[in-house]
Design a protein around this motif. Structure first.
Motif, PDB file in Angstrom:
ATOM      1  N   ASP A 485       0.830  -1.204   0.000  1.00 40.99           N
ATOM      2  CA  ASP A 485       0.000   0.000   0.000  1.00 40.99           C
ATOM      3  C   ASP A 485       0.864   1.253   0.000  1.00 40.99           C
ATOM      4  OD1 ASP A 485       0.946  -0.630   2.527  1.00 40.99           O
ATOM      5  OD2 ASP A 485      -0.826   0.131   3.573  1.00 40.99           O
ATOM      6  N   VAL A 486       1.984   1.197   0.733  1.00 35.31           N
ATOM      7  CA  VAL A 486       2.917   2.327   0.743  1.00 35.31           C
ATOM      8  C   VAL A 486       3.548   2.501  -0.631  1.00 35.31           C
ATOM      9  CG1 VAL A 486       5.055   3.226   1.739  1.00 35.31           C
ATOM     10  CG2 VAL A 486       3.391   2.062   3.210  1.00 35.31           C
ATOM     11  N   THR A 487       3.946   1.367  -1.229  1.00 37.25           N
ATOM     12  CA  THR A 487       4.536   1.426  -2.575  1.00 37.25           C
ATOM     13  C   THR A 487       3.557   2.029  -3.570  1.00 37.25           C
ATOM     14  OG1 THR A 487       5.863  -0.539  -2.085  1.00 37.25           O
ATOM     15  CG2 THR A 487       5.585   0.047  -4.407  1.00 37.25           C
ATOM     16  N   LEU A 488       2.291   1.601  -3.482  1.00 35.44           N
ATOM     17  CA  LEU A 488       1.275   2.144  -4.370  1.00 35.44           C
ATOM     18  C   LEU A 488       1.091   3.636  -4.148  1.00 35.44           C
ATOM     19  CD1 LEU A 488      -0.939   1.749  -6.484  1.00 35.44           C
ATOM     20  CD2 LEU A 488      -2.494   1.127  -4.617  1.00 35.44           C
ATOM     21  N   LEU A 489       1.061   4.054  -2.878  1.00 37.56           N
ATOM     22  CA  LEU A 489       0.916   5.472  -2.565  1.00 37.56           C
ATOM     23  C   LEU A 489       2.082   6.281  -3.132  1.00 37.56           C
ATOM     24  CD1 LEU A 489      -0.542   7.789  -1.108  1.00 37.56           C
ATOM     25  CD2 LEU A 489       0.736   7.176   0.960  1.00 37.56           C
ATOM     26  N   LEU A 490       3.301   5.758  -2.962  1.00 33.90           N
ATOM     27  CA  LEU A 490       4.485   6.467  -3.473  1.00 33.90           C
ATOM     28  C   LEU A 490       4.442   6.553  -5.005  1.00 33.90           C
ATOM     29  CD1 LEU A 490       7.284   4.985  -1.186  1.00 33.90           C
ATOM     30  CD2 LEU A 490       6.301   7.286  -1.095  1.00 33.90           C
ATOM     31  N   VAL A 491       3.996   5.454  -5.645  1.00 34.18           N
ATOM     32  CA  VAL A 491       3.881   5.480  -7.111  1.00 34.18           C
ATOM     33  C   VAL A 491       2.877   6.547  -7.540  1.00 34.18           C
ATOM     34  CG1 VAL A 491       3.079   4.178  -9.115  1.00 34.18           C
ATOM     35  CG2 VAL A 491       4.613   3.101  -7.464  1.00 34.18           C
ATOM     36  N   LEU A 492       1.748   6.623  -6.836  1.00 36.35           N
ATOM     37  CA  LEU A 492       0.728   7.625  -7.168  1.00 36.35           C
ATOM     38  C   LEU A 492       1.264   9.038  -6.957  1.00 36.35           C
ATOM     39  CD1 LEU A 492      -2.475   5.948  -5.666  1.00 36.35           C
ATOM     40  CD2 LEU A 492      -1.842   6.167  -8.081  1.00 36.35           C
ATOM     41  N   ILE A 493       2.013   9.229  -5.861  1.00 38.65           N
ATOM     42  CA  ILE A 493       2.604  10.549  -5.592  1.00 38.65           C
ATOM     43  C   ILE A 493       3.585  10.925  -6.700  1.00 38.65           C
ATOM     44  CG2 ILE A 493       4.137  11.819  -4.046  1.00 38.65           C
ATOM     45  CD1 ILE A 493       2.820  10.334  -1.720  1.00 38.65           C
ATOM     46  N   ILE A 494       4.438   9.954  -7.083  1.00 45.53           N
ATOM     47  CA  ILE A 494       5.422  10.215  -8.137  1.00 45.53           C
ATOM     48  C   ILE A 494       4.721  10.524  -9.456  1.00 45.53           C
ATOM     49  CG2 ILE A 494       7.236   9.151  -9.546  1.00 45.53           C
ATOM     50  CD1 ILE A 494       8.094   7.630  -7.006  1.00 45.53           C
ATOM     51  N   LEU A 495       3.679   9.752  -9.770  1.00 41.25           N
ATOM     52  CA  LEU A 495       2.933  10.014 -11.003  1.00 41.25           C
ATOM     53  C   LEU A 495       2.267  11.384 -10.958  1.00 41.25           C
ATOM     54  CD1 LEU A 495       1.258   6.531 -11.668  1.00 41.25           C
ATOM     55  CD2 LEU A 495       3.161   7.578 -12.923  1.00 41.25           C
TER      56      LEU A 495
END
Length: 526
Positions: A485-495
């Motif tokens: 979930d953290v990885t997904l959140l970071l990916v969304l933030i980066i995107l």
């Protein structure tokens, strides 16, 4: 005092090494099992009984021996189930096996719930301090944990499977711990790591969504307490206190684990015993050439191999100077058996054969116990994985330099003969396995796995389930525990940031272009 002598006295002096604060009444449950997996239970039960604990054991196979303080509960119905697992040489497709698993588990549960021993236990008012369950294929007995209101431990004859990591709230270690149904090593590339994560995650959710619900259906039919609803087996499993697993750092891949996992691989290893006189006479007749053992363990019957494959073995063996002991369950034997080969429907214990000075090579399906015992004895092997986790173990053995892995689908007489000749004549295989054997023996001598397992079981019984061992990560689901979930959140933030940067750049470029055009128009009008 040698290590072998100390090990032989272990069960006799266990009670003197450290006296438990109090004895416990422990229920062991292994209705679905195999002859090899019973090693892990047998020696653990025997050690606990020698320390004064009272043991009741529902065993799916006939007990090896009567043990003081141990009450064996056994039925002939489960004996038949566990003696024939319907695993043959054509069942090496892991996906096919896995998709059949829900139906297989439903049938297993029906068998267990119709067994007289289950009815004896589910109606019993006895009080148990602890329940110990064989981890693989025995989810059907989890309702007994609810019935007796006792803490429970899983005892596994395998290294951890993905769902076992989930049950113990441990990280899956997918970056270096290959799932057992693959032949990956601990050195995986990006593609292999991706497959490893996908397969591990899929196995967990397939079990939770398709296998355990089938168990729930059968369990509700067998539940007799009408005044109390039965929790799901997953809810019961979440109360797990400890997981004792057959892992050994010298042989199995490393993984991260929580305090709820105890490694006790090799606890069944013992000093060798003399061979039966007829076997001893046969192998001693091999002179300097020595002898080879061909055995596919207790689950896979060697006599079930395809006829074309059998002829390949016969032809290759006829070219060898060594004598061969071949485990062949069909009493009718073979018409074309070479003079240097003898068939046995049941061989002496592998540890006794491997310790013989004339033993040269083990040819096997590559199960975990075979690998542990060959390394312990310093004997190389040739592995023919048939199904499940066997390919993983043989690949690890080949990587460690003491084995050759052969494929049933491409096996030829020359491939088999050349592989046998290579292992017996090339000293590197013997040297590699002896180095590993020395390491394994030193690790086991310094921290004996049987004592570790016994101490862990007593600790859980003494502390009423030892809830202090369960980490806070048990309150998280698997996706949270693996920080997906953290990885997904970071990916969304980066995107989002990337989109913002692109938006700003495009907006700026558009304004610059607009200003440029405006300036050009002004210049034209002047």
């Amino acid at each position: 005092m040698t290590f072998t002598f100390r090990l032989s006295l272990l069960l006799l002096v266990a009670a003197w090494n450290f006296e438990p604060a109090s004895t416990a009444n422990i229920l062991f449950l292994s209705p679905i099992t195999s002859y090899s997996h019973t090693h892990f239970f047998f020696y653990t039960i025997k050690a606990l009984a020698s320390r004064g604990h009272t043991i009741t054991h529902w065993n799916g196979l006939k007990p090896r021996e009567d043990i003081r303080n141990v009450t064996h509960l056994h039925s002939t119905g489960l004996q038949k189930v566990n003696s024939r697992h319907d695993i043959g040489f054509d069942t090496n497709n892991p996906l096919k096996l896995w998709f059949k698993h829900p139906e297989r588990m439903a049938n297993v549960c029906k068998t267990c719930y119709n067994d007289p021993v289950f009815h004896q236990l589910i109606t019993s008012r006895e009080q148990f301090d602890l329940i110990v369950i064989e981890a693989f294929m025995n989810e059907c007995v989890l309702p007994l944990v609810q019935h007796f209101r006792a803490p429970f431990i899983y005892l596994s004859g395998l290294p951890p499977l993905p769902w076992m990591f989930e049950s113990t709230c441990s990280p899956m270690s997918t970056q270096e711990y290959p799932v057992l149904v693959t032949d990956f090593t601990d050195e995986m590339n990006l593609f292999q790591r991706t497959i490893n994560i996908v397969v591990s995650t899929a196995m967990i959710y397939f079990r939770n969504w398709f296998i355990l619900p089938r168990v729930d259906v059968e369990a509700r039919h067998a539940w007799i307490n009408s005044s109390e609803p039965l929790p799901t087996v997953k809810e019961i499993e979440n109360r797990l206190s400890l997981f004792i697993t057959n892992s050994q750092p010298s042989l199995t891949y490393h993984y991260f684990k929580s305090s709820t996992i105890v490694d006790a691989g090799g606890l069944h290893l013992r000093p060798p015993k003399p061979l039966p006189k007829d076997v001893e006479a046969f192998v001693n007749g091999s002179a300097d050439a020595g002898f080879i053992v061909l055995s596919f363990g207790s689950i896979v019957h060697g006599s079930g191999m395809p006829e074309a494959t059998r002829k390949i073995f016969v032809a290759a063996f006829s070219r060898l100077p060594q004598r061969i002991l071949w485990k062949w369950e069909d009493e009718s034997g073979m018409d074309d058996l070479p003079a240097n080969v003898r068939l046995y429907t049941w061989l002496p214990p592998l540890l006794d054969l491997l310790a013989h000075p004339k033993m040269r090579l083990l040819m096997t399906h590559g199960g975990l116990y075979s690998n542990q015992e060959t390394v312990w004895s310093g004997v190389p092997l040739i592995g023919f994985p048939v199904f499940g986790d066997q390919s993983n173990y043989v690949s690890k053995a080949e990587k460690d330099g003491y084995a050759i892995k052969l494929d049933w689908m491409t096996l030829t007489e020359d491939t088999l003969y050349n592989s046998i000749h290579e292992i017996i004549t090339n000293p590197k295989y013997k040297e590699n396995v002896q180095k590993l054997s020395s390491l394994m023996r030193e690790q086991i001598e310094m921290d004996r796995p049987l004592e570790r397992a016994v101490h862990a079981i007593e600790h859980v019984a003494r502390h009423h389930g030892a809830p202090h061992l369960r980490p806070a990560s048990c309150r998280l689901n698997m996706l949270q525990r693996e920080s997906m979930d953290v990885t997904l959140l970071l990916v969304l933030i980066i995107l989002a940031l990337a989109y913002l940067v692109v938006f700003i750049v495009r907006s700026s470029a558009s304004r610059v272009l607009k200003w440029t055009k405006t300036d050009q128009m002004k210049k034209k009008t002047q």
